[in-house]
Design a protein around this motif. Structure first.
Motif, PDB file in Angstrom:
ATOM      1  N   GLU A 169     -40.396  65.452   5.796  1.00 43.21           N
ATOM      2  CA  GLU A 169     -39.197  66.493   5.216  1.00 43.21           C
ATOM      3  C   GLU A 169     -39.484  66.918   3.753  1.00 43.21           C
ATOM      4  O   GLU A 169     -39.792  68.026   3.423  1.00 43.21           O
ATOM      5  CB  GLU A 169     -37.797  65.887   5.340  1.00 43.21           C
ATOM      6  CG  GLU A 169     -37.158  65.780   6.585  1.00 43.21           C
ATOM      7  CD  GLU A 169     -35.673  65.205   6.617  1.00 43.21           C
ATOM      8  OE1 GLU A 169     -35.560  64.599   5.404  1.00 43.21           O
ATOM      9  OE2 GLU A 169     -35.171  65.238   7.651  1.00 43.21           O
ATOM     10  N   SER A 205     -42.868  59.188   9.789  1.00 40.88           N
ATOM     11  CA  SER A 205     -41.782  58.786   9.028  1.00 40.88           C
ATOM     12  C   SER A 205     -40.976  60.471   8.867  1.00 40.88           C
ATOM     13  O   SER A 205     -41.813  61.192   8.239  1.00 40.88           O
ATOM     14  CB  SER A 205     -42.176  58.487   7.435  1.00 40.88           C
ATOM     15  OG  SER A 205     -41.132  58.268   6.641  1.00 40.88           O
ATOM     16  N   GLN A 206     -39.760  60.342   9.033  1.00 35.81           N
ATOM     17  CA  GLN A 206     -39.117  61.834   9.042  1.00 35.81           C
ATOM     18  C   GLN A 206     -38.965  62.005   7.521  1.00 35.81           C
ATOM     19  O   GLN A 206     -38.850  63.480   7.477  1.00 35.81           O
ATOM     20  CB  GLN A 206     -37.593  61.394   9.747  1.00 35.81           C
ATOM     21  CG  GLN A 206     -36.810  62.733   9.626  1.00 35.81           C
ATOM     22  CD  GLN A 206     -37.351  63.751  10.656  1.00 35.81           C
ATOM     23  OE1 GLN A 206     -38.099  63.418  11.688  1.00 35.81           O
ATOM     24  NE2 GLN A 206     -36.978  64.952  10.256  1.00 35.81           N
ATOM     25  N   GLU A 207     -38.691  61.128   6.858  1.00 36.70           N
ATOM     26  CA  GLU A 207     -38.315  61.453   5.330  1.00 36.70           C
ATOM     27  C   GLU A 207     -39.596  62.008   4.647  1.00 36.70           C
ATOM     28  O   GLU A 207     -39.529  62.911   3.845  1.00 36.70           O
ATOM     29  CB  GLU A 207     -37.946  60.187   4.690  1.00 36.70           C
ATOM     30  CG  GLU A 207     -37.465  60.124   3.039  1.00 36.70           C
ATOM     31  CD  GLU A 207     -37.870  58.909   2.279  1.00 36.70           C
ATOM     32  OE1 GLU A 207     -37.409  58.894   1.204  1.00 36.70           O
ATOM     33  OE2 GLU A 207     -37.585  57.909   2.970  1.00 36.70           O
ATOM     34  N   GLN A 208     -40.693  61.280   4.939  1.00 31.08           N
ATOM     35  CA  GLN A 208     -41.970  61.749   4.238  1.00 31.08           C
ATOM     36  C   GLN A 208     -42.335  63.138   4.901  1.00 31.08           C
ATOM     37  O   GLN A 208     -42.943  63.998   4.177  1.00 31.08           O
ATOM     38  CB  GLN A 208     -42.935  60.847   4.485  1.00 31.08           C
ATOM     39  CG  GLN A 208     -43.022  59.433   3.750  1.00 31.08           C
ATOM     40  CD  GLN A 208     -43.793  58.431   4.104  1.00 31.08           C
ATOM     41  OE1 GLN A 208     -45.114  58.837   4.687  1.00 31.08           O
ATOM     42  NE2 GLN A 208     -43.572  57.280   4.041  1.00 31.08           N
TER      43      GLN A 208
END
Length: 743
Positions: free
Chosen positions: A334, A329-332
């Protein structure tokens, strides 16, 4: 010769007539089924079990007063709820009861059915007032509903423009009739519901009408998804917030009840949206200022609703708590990288851009190790455990963004320590998040009876995250005080858990007060408390002290018995609970001063300690047979077996009384009340007190008594065995003869 136990002596009254004293034979509820050869259902029974039908009893009573048409009359309790006597409940009549001859339920239902249709407003109002009172009786309610009486009530509400006394009586009657569950809430017409909603949304309406309207909507919401959506659409959260801000505490209470019903019936997504909107409207601050810290004492019902609101809010964290980190997950990713960048921003600037990919990875791994992650090369692996899952990551990010100075100080301070003495931030945060979830019961279903909430919850936005920020700094402080190493990690977190739970038990009113108190309770204070508790335990385990304890026990147990009976004499307010909803109805039970009779009866909200004379129902202690607890109680068997009823099972008990073995069913408001009533009733039954509270109270009293007795032996070691008694002397010539001295 005393009369048979199934025969009671009762008085029957009638206005303008001399009361009659009669003997009434009761019906035995556990009568076995007739055998196949019996020509008549009762012909095979022994003569002592054959009872006189109620119709014959009524005819005899009417004949004594020369009244024709006995079928038009019925017997009714003269006091209390004035329930009609039927063949089903005649067995509940107690010796010495006072009954009243009155119009039969079917005749009364017919009369009121006509009365509520009258064109004369006075007749109509009086009929509705009487209807609201009589509808509490199940026999009358059945007769009135069978005459299509609810249809007339719907018509009065839908077509009427009155918003005063008449409407209040109409809504009260409707509520009482629906209470018996003869008719489903889903059968209500759209026009009726819209009218009820309009009373809630109008300003110029009598407060009693708005209270009843809110109660009706509260009952509708849990019954079906369609009704929930209708109420949620028509009664906005803004309108409920307006009702919460009035000075009328009862209206405030009903508005809170509807709000809680809507929250509990909503889906997770709807509940999250509703809670977000409520927090935006500052409901938390309003509750903290105007309800919790109001000049009026907080009632049990409102305390329960505040507990539910707190529980629902904290349970919004459950989804993140049970979700593992997704390394793709890109969001996690980041969020995870933001922790590193915030802590080592100055170190990771321009020069890093000149490094090779391998060097950059090595630098990141080193920085993640300084952050306290166990898996340096892939820190996402540390967050795969759920719970606490992503909730731990959210807390760390919140701490780094909202208190960046404290965050940087935590990381840099531990980076400069020796490897074995550094406090791992990430590992500590993950474990601390789990501890807070356990202490605050995140993810657990709401209790139906609990009233324990934290006042400071309503005094702070982002309560869980702010509490974490305080506690993670406490971890670092305690780590330093303990001079801990990596091997002591679990010990440090155990101390921190103890610091948090001890401080929360003091119910601080704000997070600032919590912070002050929890920091005061440092490691040395915890050690002192533990040492005091350990020394006390060691003292009480010495053989002579144990013998003294055993000698003191009977006297102190008698003291506890007296206290339990005194508590029963003071009485307790109980709440009626059904599987459909949390009831608004209250009843009170107390023991007579001579410990011979249990008095009980329904009471209104706000009544704290009603006089014993106002409680109409009685149970002689001599008739009490046994005590049932939890699943054995008849009223718990009627309820569904979901998780939400676990607390009811833990607080339920029943008193079995009389030869027919009727039951008086209780659900205690708290565990403390449950223990006191269980002990008191066991004392009345001549049995041992078995609750956990008895042992706790006995230990406290023994501890106090032992300390007083051993006060003179302070700092003197008590031997395990008594000193030896010296042998008697060979002669007693050393004795002085006083008689010779007198001569």
């Amino acid at each position: 010769m005393p009369p048979p136990k199934d025969v009671v002596k009762i008085a029957i009254q009638m206005v303008g007539a001399i009361p009659q004293l009669i003997e009434l034979q009761q019906v035995l509820l556990d009568t076995p089924s007739p055998p196949p050869w019996a020509p008549h259902p009762t012909s095979w029974l022994p003569s002592c079990l054959q009872t006189k039908p109620l119709t014959s009893v009524l005819k005899d009573v009417c004949d004594a007063w020369s009244l024709p048409n006995a079928e038009r009359y019925a017997l009714q309790y003269a006091d209390g709820r004035q329930t009609y006597i039927t063949e089903l409940n005649r067995g509940e009549i107690k010796n010495g009861s006072i009954l009243r001859l009155t119009t039969s339920p079917d005749q009364e239902a017919e009369r009121l059915y006509s009365g509520i249709q009258s064109n004369n407003s006075d007749v109509k109002t009086d009929s509705l007032k009487k209807l609201a009172s009589l509808s509490q009786d199940v026999t009358f309610a059945q007769e009135f509903i069978n005459r299509n009486g609810l249809k007339q009530i719907f018509r009065i509400v839908e077509e009427g423009n009155d918003t005063g006394e008449m409407l209040a009586h109409t809504l009260k009657a409707f509520m009482e009739l629906m209470e018996h569950d003869f008719v489903s809430w889903e059968t209500l017409s759209a026009a009726f519901i819209k009218k009820i909603v309009s009373y809630v949304n109008m300003n110029a309406v009598d407060a009693s009408v708005q209270q009843l309207s809110l109660s009706i909507l509260e009952n509708m919401v849990p019954t079906s998804r369609l009704l929930f959506e209708l109420v949620k659409k028509e009664v906005t959260l803004d309108r409920l917030l307006t009702h919460l801000q009035v000075m009328n505490t009862q209206l405030q209470l009903k508005a809170m009840a509807l709000l809680i019903a809507l929250l509990l019936a909503a889906t997770d997504a709807e509940r999250r949206d509703m809670m977000d909107y409520l927090w935006q409207k500052n409901i938390r601050q309003f509750i903290h200022k105007n309800i919790i810290h109001s000049s009026e004492p907080l009632g049990d019902e409102m305390a329960h609703y505040l507990y539910v609101l707190q529980s629902v809010s904290l349970n919004l964290c459950e989804r993140r708590m049970r979700t593992s980190m997704d390394p793709y997950s890109q969001e996690q990713r980041e969020l995870l990288q933001s922790l590193r960048q915030t802590a080592f921003e100055s170190e990771s600037e321009a020069p890093a851009n000149n490094f090779s990919t391998e060097r950059r990875r090595s630098l990141c791994a080193k920085e993640f190790r300084k952050l306290g992650f166990t898996n340096n090369s892939n820190p996402a692996e540390d967050l795969r455990r759920a719970p606490p899952g992503l909730l731990a990551l959210d807390n760390m990010v919140y701490f780094s963004r909202h208190t960046p100075n404290a965050y940087s100080r935590f990381i840099l301070e531990n980076s400069s320590r020796e490897d074995k003495h550094e406090c791992p931030f990430a590992r500590s945060s993950i474990q601390l998040t789990l501890i807070l979830c356990e202490i605050l019961h995140v993810g657990e279903p709401c209790s139906e009876t609990a009233q324990a909430f934290y006042p400071m919850f309503f005094g702070q936005d982002h309560f869980f995250e702010e509490l974490f920020c305080i506690c993670i700094q406490l971890v670092n402080k305690t780590w330093k005080e303990m001079r801990a190493t990596q091997e002591d990690f679990d010990k440090v977190l155990q101390v921190v858990r103890e610091q948090i739970t001890r401080t929360l038990s003091l119910k601080p009113t704000s997070l600032e007060l919590f912070k002050t108190r929890v920091n005061t309770l440092n490691y040395s204070e915890i050690l002192k408390l533990r040492q005091t508790e350990r020394l006390h335990q060691e003292e009480t385990l010495a053989v002579p002290v144990l013998e003294l304890r055993e000698r003191l026990k009977p006297e102190l147990l008698e003291l506890i018995r007296q206290q339990r009976l005194l508590h029963l004499c003071e009485g307790t307010l109980f709440r009626k609970i059904s599987s459909r909803r949390r009831q608004d109805k209250l009843w009170y039970c107390r023991l007579s001063p001579n410990h011979k009779v249990l008095h009980y009866g329904d009471v209104e909200e706000g009544v704290r300690s009603p006089p014993i004379e106002t409680l109409p129902e009685k149970i002689p202690v001599a008739d009490m047979k046994m005590l049932l607890v939890g699943k054995e109680c008849p009223h718990t068997k009627e309820k569904s077996s979901g998780k939400q009823n676990k607390d009811v099972l833990e607080l339920a008990f029943s008193v079995v009384y009389d030869v027919e073995e009727y039951c008086l069913n209780f659900v205690a408001p708290t565990r403390y009340e449950f223990c006191l009533w269980m002990d008191g009733l066991n004392v009345l039954l001549g049995k041992e007190m078995t609750s956990e509270r008895t042992q706790t109270d006995l230990d406290v009293l023994l501890s106090m008594e032992l300390k007083l007795r051993l006060l003179d032996l302070e700092n003197i070691s008590i031997p395990d065995a008594p000193p030896p008694v010296p042998k008697p002397p060979s002669n007693l010539n050393f004795c002085y003869d006083f008689s010779q001295a007198e001569q």
